[in-house]
Design a protein around this motif. Structure first.
Motif, mmCIF file in Angstrom:
data_model
loop_
_atom_site.group_PDB
_atom_site.id
_atom_site.type_symbol
_atom_site.label_atom_id
_atom_site.label_comp_id
_atom_site.label_asym_id
_atom_site.label_seq_id
_atom_site.Cartn_x
_atom_site.Cartn_y
_atom_site.Cartn_z
ATOM 1 N N THR A 83 49.416 57.428 20.083
ATOM 2 C CA THR A 83 49.574 57.570 21.525
ATOM 3 C C THR A 83 49.613 56.210 22.209
ATOM 4 O O THR A 83 48.706 55.398 22.046
ATOM 5 C CB THR A 83 48.416 58.404 22.113
ATOM 6 N N ARG A 84 50.662 55.979 22.978
ATOM 7 C CA ARG A 84 50.825 54.716 23.689
ATOM 8 C C ARG A 84 50.252 54.848 25.101
ATOM 9 O O ARG A 84 50.669 55.700 25.879
ATOM 10 C CB ARG A 84 52.307 54.342 23.761
ATOM 11 N N LEU A 85 49.301 53.984 25.419
ATOM 12 C CA LEU A 85 48.637 53.996 26.719
ATOM 13 C C LEU A 85 48.858 52.661 27.415
ATOM 14 O O LEU A 85 48.961 51.619 26.763
ATOM 15 C CB LEU A 85 47.133 54.241 26.552
ATOM 16 N N ILE A 86 48.911 52.696 28.743
ATOM 17 C CA ILE A 86 49.071 51.466 29.522
ATOM 18 C C ILE A 86 47.937 51.352 30.537
ATOM 19 O O ILE A 86 47.340 52.335 30.941
ATOM 20 C CB ILE A 86 50.427 51.406 30.253
ATOM 21 N N ASP A 87 47.655 50.094 30.914
ATOM 22 C CA ASP A 87 46.632 49.847 31.933
ATOM 23 C C ASP A 87 46.883 48.452 32.506
ATOM 24 O O ASP A 87 47.610 47.648 31.907
ATOM 25 C CB ASP A 87 45.227 49.938 31.337
ATOM 26 N N ASN A 88 46.301 48.172 33.666
ATOM 27 C CA ASN A 88 46.562 46.897 34.309
ATOM 28 C C ASN A 88 45.599 46.659 35.466
ATOM 29 O O ASN A 88 44.867 47.570 35.864
ATOM 30 C CB ASN A 88 48.012 46.848 34.840
ATOM 31 N N PHE A 89 45.641 45.456 35.986
ATOM 32 C CA PHE A 89 45.044 45.168 37.281
ATOM 33 C C PHE A 89 45.850 44.078 37.965
ATOM 34 O O PHE A 89 46.552 43.282 37.309
ATOM 35 C CB PHE A 89 43.553 44.786 37.170
ATOM 36 N N ILE A 90 45.760 44.032 39.266
ATOM 37 C CA ILE A 90 46.438 43.008 40.077
ATOM 38 C C ILE A 90 45.373 42.063 40.617
ATOM 39 O O ILE A 90 44.324 42.499 41.097
ATOM 40 C CB ILE A 90 47.248 43.641 41.219
ATOM 41 N N TYR A 91 45.658 40.763 40.504
ATOM 42 C CA TYR A 91 44.713 39.790 41.035
ATOM 43 C C TYR A 91 45.462 38.829 41.961
ATOM 44 O O TYR A 91 46.534 38.363 41.618
ATOM 45 C CB TYR A 91 44.067 38.992 39.902
#
Length: 284
Positions: A276-284
């Motif tokens: 399973t391919r999962l994505i995540d992130n944050f903006i700074y």
């Protein structure tokens, strides 16, 4: 005045007639495009649209154009009855649930591309994905003609691409990005989380853990993308079930890689947990 009832329609003509009737009454229209199997993240988008508009349209369409030949089009989770209840509870008025043939005629030839923004990050392993996204969103905007359209920040690259597409093509709609909705342990909500076994579900928390460490580094003054990326990779690689697709630090608008953090950046990762391919992130 808000309505409490919700309708499910399959035809483009029915959506257009309904929205036209609303517009003739001077009502504003919010739109949330989805592929269904809705979760709290989708629900938060619908609730936000409910707060800012008189009427809400939600599309539920598993768009075949954005899936590659080895991806999970056939197995992508679907449950219209469940989705309809979530939409109603969140305040939606109309669900557009078309068949493939309603959206794409047999001789369909026209596609929408956004060059540059669609070359890095998720596009490396999903080369046709964003052409499919841009094409279907353009079609949906031409069908629904909303005042505002809502997307989640989890798909940060998609959000940046849609904003640029709307600007470049002079589409008269406001694109609104909404915060990532997470599970209690930090895992970003995703329809694909259902694919995870119990062991994989626990392992998947490594994405948010790695990004949290990276954010702390930046807050403490680290400006080097290389240092930040290495920190994320080291954390993810400590989980045996995780396999990195990418870890990137890019300009939040152009999606171009940056060596040093001097203005707003997107720190993003895609990781396979099992299959399973999962994505995540944050903006700074």
């Amino acid at each position: 005045m808000k309505e409490e009832n919700i309708r499910v329609v399959n035809r483009i003509e029915d959506v257009r007639n309904t929205v036209k009737e609303w517009k003739n009454q001077g009502l504003s229209v919010g739109f949330v495009p989805t592929m269904g199997y809705l979760h709290e993240g989708h629900q938060s988008l619908i609730k936000k649209a409910y707060e800012e508009n008189d009427r809400i349209v939600v599309s539920i369409f598993v768009n075949p154009m954005q899936f590659g030949p080895t991806e999970d089009l056939d197995t992508y989770p679907r449950d219209l009855e469940r989705d309809s209840k979530i939409c109603k509870d969140a305040g939606a008025n109309l669900i557009f649930h078309p068949e493939d043939k309603e959206m794409y005629k047999n001789d369909f030839l026209t596609f929408v591309d956004v060059n540059g923004l669609t070359e890095g990050l998720c596009a490396k392993s999903r080369p046709i994905h964003f052409r499919g996204v841009c094409t279907v969103v353009t079609k949906l905007l031409n069908i629904v003609y909303p005042d505002r359209i809502y997307f989640g920040q989890k798909d940060a690259q998609q959000l940046a691409i849609i904003k640029r597409m709307v600007r470049d093509l002079n589409i008269d709609v406001e694109v609104i990005g909404c915060p990532i909705v997470r599970e209690e342990d930090g895992l970003a909500r995703s329809s694909r989380n259902i694919y995870l076994s119990t062991e994989e579900r626990e392992a998947a928390t490594i994405l948010n853990k790695s990004l949290s460490k990276a954010k702390t580094l930046i807050e403490n003054g680290e400006k080097s993308s290389e240092v930040i990326i290495n920190q994320i990779k080291e954390t993810i690689n400590s989980e045996p079930l995780a396999r990195i697709d990418y870890v990137e630090v890019v300009d939040n608008l152009s999606m171009e890689k940056v060596k040093y953090i001097e203005k707003s950046v997107l720190v993003a990762t895609a990781v396979y947990i099992g299959k399973t391919r999962l994505i995540d992130n944050f903006i700074y």
